[in-house]
Write a protein that holds these residues in place. Structure first.
Motif, PDB file in Angstrom:
ATOM      1  N   GLU A 136       0.824  -1.200   0.000  1.00  0.00           N
ATOM      2  CA  GLU A 136       0.000   0.000   0.000  1.00  0.00           C
ATOM      3  C   GLU A 136       0.860   1.253   0.000  1.00  0.00           C
ATOM      4  OE1 GLU A 136      -2.811   0.021   3.137  1.00  0.00           O
ATOM      5  OE2 GLU A 136      -3.862  -1.773   2.458  1.00  0.00           O
ATOM      6  N   SER A 137       0.384   2.271  -0.694  1.00  0.00           N
ATOM      7  CA  SER A 137       1.067   3.558  -0.700  1.00  0.00           C
ATOM      8  C   SER A 137       0.748   4.320   0.579  1.00  0.00           C
ATOM      9  CB  SER A 137       0.637   4.385  -1.921  1.00  0.00           C
ATOM     10  OG  SER A 137       0.925   3.694  -3.122  1.00  0.00           O
ATOM     11  N   GLN A 138       1.634   5.257   0.941  1.00  0.00           N
ATOM     12  CA  GLN A 138       1.396   6.068   2.135  1.00  0.00           C
ATOM     13  C   GLN A 138       0.340   7.135   1.893  1.00  0.00           C
ATOM     14  OE1 GLN A 138       5.649   7.108   2.731  1.00  0.00           O
ATOM     15  NE2 GLN A 138       5.442   6.163   4.758  1.00  0.00           N
ATOM     16  N   TYR A 196      -8.962  11.277  -1.486  1.00  0.00           N
ATOM     17  CA  TYR A 196      -7.625  11.518  -0.939  1.00  0.00           C
ATOM     18  C   TYR A 196      -7.522  10.876   0.431  1.00  0.00           C
ATOM     19  CZ  TYR A 196      -3.677  13.971   1.213  1.00  0.00           C
ATOM     20  OH  TYR A 196      -2.488  14.259   1.860  1.00  0.00           O
ATOM     21  N   CYS A 197      -6.448  10.119   0.626  1.00  0.00           N
ATOM     22  CA  CYS A 197      -6.186   9.559   1.947  1.00  0.00           C
ATOM     23  C   CYS A 197      -4.683   9.473   2.151  1.00  0.00           C
ATOM     24  CB  CYS A 197      -6.845   8.179   2.107  1.00  0.00           C
ATOM     25  SG  CYS A 197      -6.266   6.925   0.956  1.00  0.00           S
ATOM     26  N   ILE A 198      -4.258   9.614   3.418  1.00  0.00           N
ATOM     27  CA  ILE A 198      -2.842   9.609   3.759  1.00  0.00           C
ATOM     28  C   ILE A 198      -2.695   9.013   5.152  1.00  0.00           C
ATOM     29  CG2 ILE A 198      -2.933  11.955   4.725  1.00  0.00           C
ATOM     30  CD1 ILE A 198      -0.081  12.378   3.588  1.00  0.00           C
ATOM     31  N   GLU A 199      -1.550   8.415   5.408  1.00  0.00           N
ATOM     32  CA  GLU A 199      -1.303   7.843   6.723  1.00  0.00           C
ATOM     33  C   GLU A 199      -1.431   8.913   7.809  1.00  0.00           C
ATOM     34  OE1 GLU A 199       2.432   5.862   6.934  1.00  0.00           O
ATOM     35  OE2 GLU A 199       1.875   4.277   5.514  1.00  0.00           O
ATOM     36  N   GLU A 200      -1.938   8.512   8.931  1.00  0.00           N
ATOM     37  CA  GLU A 200      -2.153   9.436  10.042  1.00  0.00           C
ATOM     38  C   GLU A 200      -0.837  10.075  10.479  1.00  0.00           C
ATOM     39  OE1 GLU A 200      -4.339   9.452  14.458  1.00  0.00           O
ATOM     40  OE2 GLU A 200      -4.124   7.588  13.290  1.00  0.00           O
ATOM     41  N   GLY A 229      -0.479   6.850  -6.413  1.00  0.00           N
ATOM     42  CA  GLY A 229      -0.042   6.281  -5.147  1.00  0.00           C
ATOM     43  C   GLY A 229       1.359   6.779  -4.851  1.00  0.00           C
ATOM     44  N   LEU A 230       1.539   7.430  -3.695  1.00  0.00           N
ATOM     45  CA  LEU A 230       2.812   8.070  -3.359  1.00  0.00           C
ATOM     46  C   LEU A 230       3.316   7.599  -2.007  1.00  0.00           C
ATOM     47  CD1 LEU A 230       1.378  11.481  -4.407  1.00  0.00           C
ATOM     48  CD2 LEU A 230       3.367  10.522  -5.558  1.00  0.00           C
ATOM     49  N   SER A 231       4.640   7.413  -1.915  1.00  0.00           N
ATOM     50  CA  SER A 231       5.269   6.989  -0.666  1.00  0.00           C
ATOM     51  C   SER A 231       6.680   7.564  -0.611  1.00  0.00           C
ATOM     52  CB  SER A 231       5.347   5.459  -0.575  1.00  0.00           C
ATOM     53  OG  SER A 231       4.066   4.863  -0.652  1.00  0.00           O
ATOM     54  N   LYS A 232       7.193   7.722   0.604  1.00  0.00           N
ATOM     55  CA  LYS A 232       8.536   8.245   0.788  1.00  0.00           C
ATOM     56  C   LYS A 232       9.572   7.271   0.237  1.00  0.00           C
ATOM     57  CE  LYS A 232      11.671  10.033   4.344  1.00  0.00           C
ATOM     58  NZ  LYS A 232      11.861  10.290   5.807  1.00  0.00           N
ATOM     59  N   GLU A 233      10.478   7.799  -0.601  1.00  0.00           N
ATOM     60  CA  GLU A 233      11.606   7.042  -1.158  1.00  0.00           C
ATOM     61  C   GLU A 233      11.168   5.782  -1.907  1.00  0.00           C
ATOM     62  OE1 GLU A 233      14.201   6.330   2.119  1.00  0.00           O
ATOM     63  OE2 GLU A 233      14.846   8.413   2.268  1.00  0.00           O
ATOM     64  N   ARG A 234       9.953   5.829  -2.471  1.00  0.00           N
ATOM     65  CA  ARG A 234       9.464   4.707  -3.274  1.00  0.00           C
ATOM     66  C   ARG A 234       8.867   5.257  -4.568  1.00  0.00           C
ATOM     67  NH1 ARG A 234       6.425   2.044   1.273  1.00  0.00           N
ATOM     68  NH2 ARG A 234       4.645   1.977  -0.143  1.00  0.00           N
TER      69      ARG A 234
END
Length: 260
Positions: A136-138, A196-200, A229-234
């Motif tokens: 899953e993306s962050q 839109y959703c993002i990790e807490e 789908g976006l994530s840190k350093e991925r």
């Protein structure tokens, strides 16, 4: 194998696919699977990858034979040039030689243009399907394709790098260069920001090549909506749902900050 497309929207999607795949790869390798046709490839710099699934129901007719080859490679530019001669009221028929040596394509039935018949030689490339991580993306964004395409075009004024700055309260897109900068703040109430959703408690900053993002938005006519789908350093994932259980996924490596 025999494939027929009679629906004009589906034919247009095929045209959009190959018009834009040309910049990614000289050849598109097509794998025959139980669910349909699976295509994959990567640009020469190994920065961007595409993964396409065309389900059997995406085609008007999907006929296969036990003797069909399991994999073929199509010259993307020639295939695209052939598709450019298609008339919008015509049917597309594609027949692939069981040995995988040639592809026959015909455009027939148009009221304003003549029937056309083509033969395209195929090549034999050994290319295994690559696995794409399903983690899953962050942060996930679903936005109208037009909104994203318009913003990316405007960002080109200032820089070659596009940065996303995201949290639970905001979604910022920014391009900054020697001649100035542009920041777009997407309102969470914007009708064109569909989801839109993002990790807490996460504050996410990721950057990507604007030139590649621009090319990825070239597929925007495949669907009215696009998912990111976006994530840190991925890598970033971009997905267009083409309907009938068919879709295009694009995977883009993050831009490394040279100042780090």
């Amino acid at each position: 194998m025999k494939l027929v497309i009679e629906d004009s929207k589906t034919a247009e999607q095929l045209n959009v696919l190959f018009t834009n795949l040309c910049w990614l790869s000289d050849y598109v390798t097509i794998h025959k699977e139980e669910e349909g046709l699976h295509m994959q490839g990567m640009d020469p710099s190994h920065v961007c990858m595409f993964d396409i699934m065309l389900a059997t129901q995406w085609f008007t007719i999907f006929e296969e034979d036990e003797d069909d080859t399991e994999m073929i490679s199509v010259p993307a530019r020639i295939f695209n040039r052939v598709l450019s001669t298609y008339g919008k009221d015509q049917s597309i028929t594609i027949e692939i030689d069981p040995n995988g040596d040639k592809l026959n394509m015909e455009f027939t039935g148009g009221k304003t243009t003549c029937d056309k018949y083509f033969e395209i030689p195929l090549v034999h490339l050994e290319q295994e399907l690559m696995s794409i991580p399903e983690e899953e993306s962050q942060a996930d964004i679903e936005i109208t394709s037009k909104k994203l395409t318009d913003l990316v075009t405007q960002f080109e004024i200032f820089d070659k790098v596009l940065t996303f700055n995201m949290s639970e309260e905001k979604v910022l897109m920014r391009a900054k260069g020697d001649e100035g900068s542009m920041t777009a703040k997407l309102s969470l109430e914007d009708d064109q920001l569909l989801d839109y959703c993002i990790e807490e408690d996460l504050e996410l900053n990721v950057s990507f090549s604007l030139a590649y993002v621009k090319k990825m938005t070239g597929f925007s006519r495949l669907s009215n909506e696009v998912k990111l789908g976006l994530s840190k350093e991925r890598p970033m994932f971009m997905e267009y749902d083409m309907g009938k259980d068919s879709k295009l996924r694009l995977v883009l490596a993050p831009k490394i900050d040279e100042e780090d």
